[in-house]
Design a protein around this motif. Structure first.
Motif, PDB file in Angstrom:
ATOM      1  N   PRO A  34      15.995 -26.189   8.559  1.00  0.00           N
ATOM      2  CA  PRO A  34      17.419 -25.921   8.757  1.00  0.00           C
ATOM      3  C   PRO A  34      17.768 -24.434   8.765  1.00  0.00           C
ATOM      4  CG  PRO A  34      17.023 -26.642   6.520  1.00  0.00           C
ATOM      5  CD  PRO A  34      15.717 -26.751   7.251  1.00  0.00           C
ATOM      6  N   GLU A  35      16.930 -23.602   8.165  1.00  0.00           N
ATOM      7  CA  GLU A  35      17.239 -22.178   8.090  1.00  0.00           C
ATOM      8  C   GLU A  35      16.204 -21.383   8.863  1.00  0.00           C
ATOM      9  OE1 GLU A  35      17.415 -21.106   4.011  1.00  0.00           O
ATOM     10  OE2 GLU A  35      18.900 -22.619   3.524  1.00  0.00           O
ATOM     11  N   GLU A  36      16.633 -20.271   9.365  1.00  0.00           N
ATOM     12  CA  GLU A  36      15.708 -19.391  10.063  1.00  0.00           C
ATOM     13  C   GLU A  36      14.901 -18.592   9.056  1.00  0.00           C
ATOM     14  OE1 GLU A  36      15.164 -19.194  13.316  1.00  0.00           O
ATOM     15  OE2 GLU A  36      16.578 -20.842  13.602  1.00  0.00           O
ATOM     16  N   TYR A  37      13.686 -18.274   9.409  1.00  0.00           N
ATOM     17  CA  TYR A  37      12.843 -17.474   8.538  1.00  0.00           C
ATOM     18  C   TYR A  37      13.292 -16.013   8.576  1.00  0.00           C
ATOM     19  CZ  TYR A  37       9.554 -21.299   8.094  1.00  0.00           C
ATOM     20  OH  TYR A  37       8.972 -22.492   7.815  1.00  0.00           O
ATOM     21  N   ALA A  38      13.100 -15.324   7.461  1.00  0.00           N
ATOM     22  CA  ALA A  38      13.367 -13.896   7.421  1.00  0.00           C
ATOM     23  C   ALA A  38      12.258 -13.172   8.171  1.00  0.00           C
ATOM     24  CB  ALA A  38      13.445 -13.415   5.976  1.00  0.00           C
ATOM     25  N   ASP A  39      12.576 -12.016   8.694  1.00  0.00           N
ATOM     26  CA  ASP A  39      11.572 -11.236   9.401  1.00  0.00           C
ATOM     27  C   ASP A  39      10.458 -10.837   8.453  1.00  0.00           C
ATOM     28  OD1 ASP A  39      12.937 -11.420  11.741  1.00  0.00           O
ATOM     29  OD2 ASP A  39      14.017  -9.535  11.449  1.00  0.00           O
ATOM     30  N   ALA A  40       9.256 -10.771   8.960  1.00  0.00           N
ATOM     31  CA  ALA A  40       8.124 -10.390   8.137  1.00  0.00           C
ATOM     32  C   ALA A  40       8.207  -8.923   7.724  1.00  0.00           C
ATOM     33  CB  ALA A  40       6.819 -10.653   8.884  1.00  0.00           C
ATOM     34  N   ALA A  41       8.917  -8.102   8.502  1.00  0.00           N
ATOM     35  CA  ALA A  41       9.011  -6.680   8.190  1.00  0.00           C
ATOM     36  C   ALA A  41       9.922  -6.426   6.986  1.00  0.00           C
ATOM     37  CB  ALA A  41       9.526  -5.918   9.401  1.00  0.00           C
ATOM     38  N   THR A  42      10.790  -7.362   6.648  1.00  0.00           N
ATOM     39  CA  THR A  42      11.713  -7.140   5.540  1.00  0.00           C
ATOM     40  C   THR A  42      11.076  -7.447   4.190  1.00  0.00           C
ATOM     41  OG1 THR A  42      12.579  -9.368   5.732  1.00  0.00           O
ATOM     42  CG2 THR A  42      13.717  -7.651   6.964  1.00  0.00           C
ATOM     43  N   TYR A  43       9.982  -8.195   4.184  1.00  0.00           N
ATOM     44  CA  TYR A  43       9.335  -8.566   2.932  1.00  0.00           C
ATOM     45  C   TYR A  43       7.920  -8.011   2.923  1.00  0.00           C
ATOM     46  CZ  TYR A  43       7.277 -11.363  -0.774  1.00  0.00           C
ATOM     47  OH  TYR A  43       6.632 -11.757  -1.909  1.00  0.00           O
ATOM     48  N   ILE A  44       7.628  -7.156   1.949  1.00  0.00           N
ATOM     49  CA  ILE A  44       6.297  -6.585   1.822  1.00  0.00           C
ATOM     50  C   ILE A  44       5.704  -7.104   0.516  1.00  0.00           C
ATOM     51  CG2 ILE A  44       4.954  -4.480   1.601  1.00  0.00           C
ATOM     52  CD1 ILE A  44       7.225  -3.050   3.107  1.00  0.00           C
ATOM     53  N   SER A  45       4.646  -7.865   0.637  1.00  0.00           N
ATOM     54  CA  SER A  45       4.029  -8.431  -0.561  1.00  0.00           C
ATOM     55  C   SER A  45       3.028  -7.445  -1.128  1.00  0.00           C
ATOM     56  CB  SER A  45       3.352  -9.752  -0.245  1.00  0.00           C
ATOM     57  OG  SER A  45       2.293  -9.540   0.653  1.00  0.00           O
ATOM     58  N   GLN A  46       2.968  -7.401  -2.433  1.00  0.00           N
ATOM     59  CA  GLN A  46       2.004  -6.548  -3.122  1.00  0.00           C
ATOM     60  C   GLN A  46       0.793  -7.400  -3.477  1.00  0.00           C
ATOM     61  OE1 GLN A  46       2.339  -3.308  -3.537  1.00  0.00           O
ATOM     62  NE2 GLN A  46       4.356  -3.320  -2.579  1.00  0.00           N
ATOM     63  N   PRO A  47      -0.393  -6.970  -3.082  1.00  0.00           N
ATOM     64  CA  PRO A  47      -1.580  -7.766  -3.430  1.00  0.00           C
ATOM     65  C   PRO A  47      -1.859  -7.707  -4.922  1.00  0.00           C
ATOM     66  CG  PRO A  47      -2.223  -5.726  -2.361  1.00  0.00           C
ATOM     67  CD  PRO A  47      -0.726  -5.796  -2.282  1.00  0.00           C
ATOM     68  N   GLU A  48      -2.312  -8.806  -5.456  1.00  0.00           N
ATOM     69  CA  GLU A  48      -2.637  -8.870  -6.874  1.00  0.00           C
ATOM     70  C   GLU A  48      -4.108  -8.528  -7.069  1.00  0.00           C
ATOM     71  OE1 GLU A  48      -1.604 -12.608  -8.507  1.00  0.00           O
ATOM     72  OE2 GLU A  48       0.412 -12.593  -7.662  1.00  0.00           O
ATOM     73  N   ASN A  49      -4.406  -7.854  -8.152  1.00  0.00           N
ATOM     74  CA  ASN A  49      -5.793  -7.528  -8.469  1.00  0.00           C
ATOM     75  C   ASN A  49      -6.506  -8.770  -8.974  1.00  0.00           C
ATOM     76  OD1 ASN A  49      -5.341  -4.867  -7.803  1.00  0.00           O
ATOM     77  ND2 ASN A  49      -4.755  -4.321  -9.885  1.00  0.00           N
ATOM     78  N   TRP A  50      -7.752  -8.894  -8.553  1.00  0.00           N
ATOM     79  CA  TRP A  50      -8.549 -10.003  -9.015  1.00  0.00           C
ATOM     80  C   TRP A  50      -9.258  -9.605 -10.294  1.00  0.00           C
ATOM     81  CZ3 TRP A  50     -11.428 -13.235  -4.848  1.00  0.00           C
ATOM     82  CH2 TRP A  50     -10.525 -13.668  -3.890  1.00  0.00           C
ATOM     83  N   LEU A  51      -9.340 -10.538 -11.199  1.00  0.00           N
ATOM     84  CA  LEU A  51     -10.053 -10.292 -12.443  1.00  0.00           C
ATOM     85  C   LEU A  51     -11.427 -10.938 -12.341  1.00  0.00           C
ATOM     86  CD1 LEU A  51      -7.198 -11.001 -14.973  1.00  0.00           C
ATOM     87  CD2 LEU A  51      -7.978  -8.792 -14.136  1.00  0.00           C
ATOM     88  N   TRP A  52     -12.472 -10.122 -12.545  1.00  0.00           N
ATOM     89  CA  TRP A  52     -13.830 -10.629 -12.474  1.00  0.00           C
ATOM     90  C   TRP A  52     -14.402 -10.605 -13.883  1.00  0.00           C
ATOM     91  CZ3 TRP A  52     -15.237 -12.586  -7.863  1.00  0.00           C
ATOM     92  CH2 TRP A  52     -14.532 -12.162  -6.747  1.00  0.00           C
ATOM     93  N   PRO A  53     -14.301 -11.669 -14.661  1.00  0.00           N
ATOM     94  CA  PRO A  53     -14.713 -11.642 -16.058  1.00  0.00           C
ATOM     95  C   PRO A  53     -16.228 -11.488 -16.254  1.00  0.00           C
ATOM     96  CG  PRO A  53     -14.068 -13.848 -15.430  1.00  0.00           C
ATOM     97  CD  PRO A  53     -13.770 -12.959 -14.272  1.00  0.00           C
ATOM     98  N   TRP A  54     -17.042 -11.798 -15.246  1.00  0.00           N
ATOM     99  CA  TRP A  54     -18.480 -11.725 -15.438  1.00  0.00           C
ATOM    100  C   TRP A  54     -19.039 -10.326 -15.134  1.00  0.00           C
ATOM    101  CZ3 TRP A  54     -16.149 -14.861 -11.797  1.00  0.00           C
ATOM    102  CH2 TRP A  54     -16.204 -14.427 -10.493  1.00  0.00           C
ATOM    103  N   LEU A  55     -18.213  -9.404 -14.692  1.00  0.00           N
ATOM    104  CA  LEU A  55     -18.706  -8.048 -14.420  1.00  0.00           C
ATOM    105  C   LEU A  55     -18.542  -7.165 -15.617  1.00  0.00           C
ATOM    106  CD1 LEU A  55     -17.487  -7.403 -10.802  1.00  0.00           C
ATOM    107  CD2 LEU A  55     -19.772  -7.975 -11.557  1.00  0.00           C
TER     108      LEU A  55
END
Length: 55
Positions: A34-55
Motif C-alpha cells: 500500500p505504501e511506496e518505498y523510500a529512496d535508497a539514497a535517503t537511508y544509509i545503513s551502518q555495517p555492524e562489526n562481526w565478533l569472532w570469539p575464536w580468534l
C-alpha cells in the motif's frame, strides 16, 4: 450412476470457476504494497562489526 451425469456437475464447475475468477483479482490486489518505498539514497545503513570469539 449419478456422478457420471454431467448436467449438475458442469453447472457447479462453471459457477465455481466464475466465482474464482471474479474474486481472485481482489484477493491478490489486497496483498500489494500500500505504501511506496523510500529512496535508497535517503537511508544509509551502518555495517555492524562481526565478533569472532575464536580468534
Amino acid at each position: 450412476m449419478p456422478q457420471l451425469n454431467p448436467r449438475p456437475w458442469l453447472a457447479i464447475y462453471f459457477f465455481a470457476w466464475l466465482m474464482f475468477l471474479a474474486f481472485l483479482p481482489f484477493k491478490v490486489s489486497d496483498h500489494s504494497f500500500p505504501e511506496e518505498y523510500a529512496d535508497a539514497a535517503t537511508y544509509i545503513s551502518q555495517p555492524e562489526n562481526w565478533l569472532w570469539p575464536w580468534l
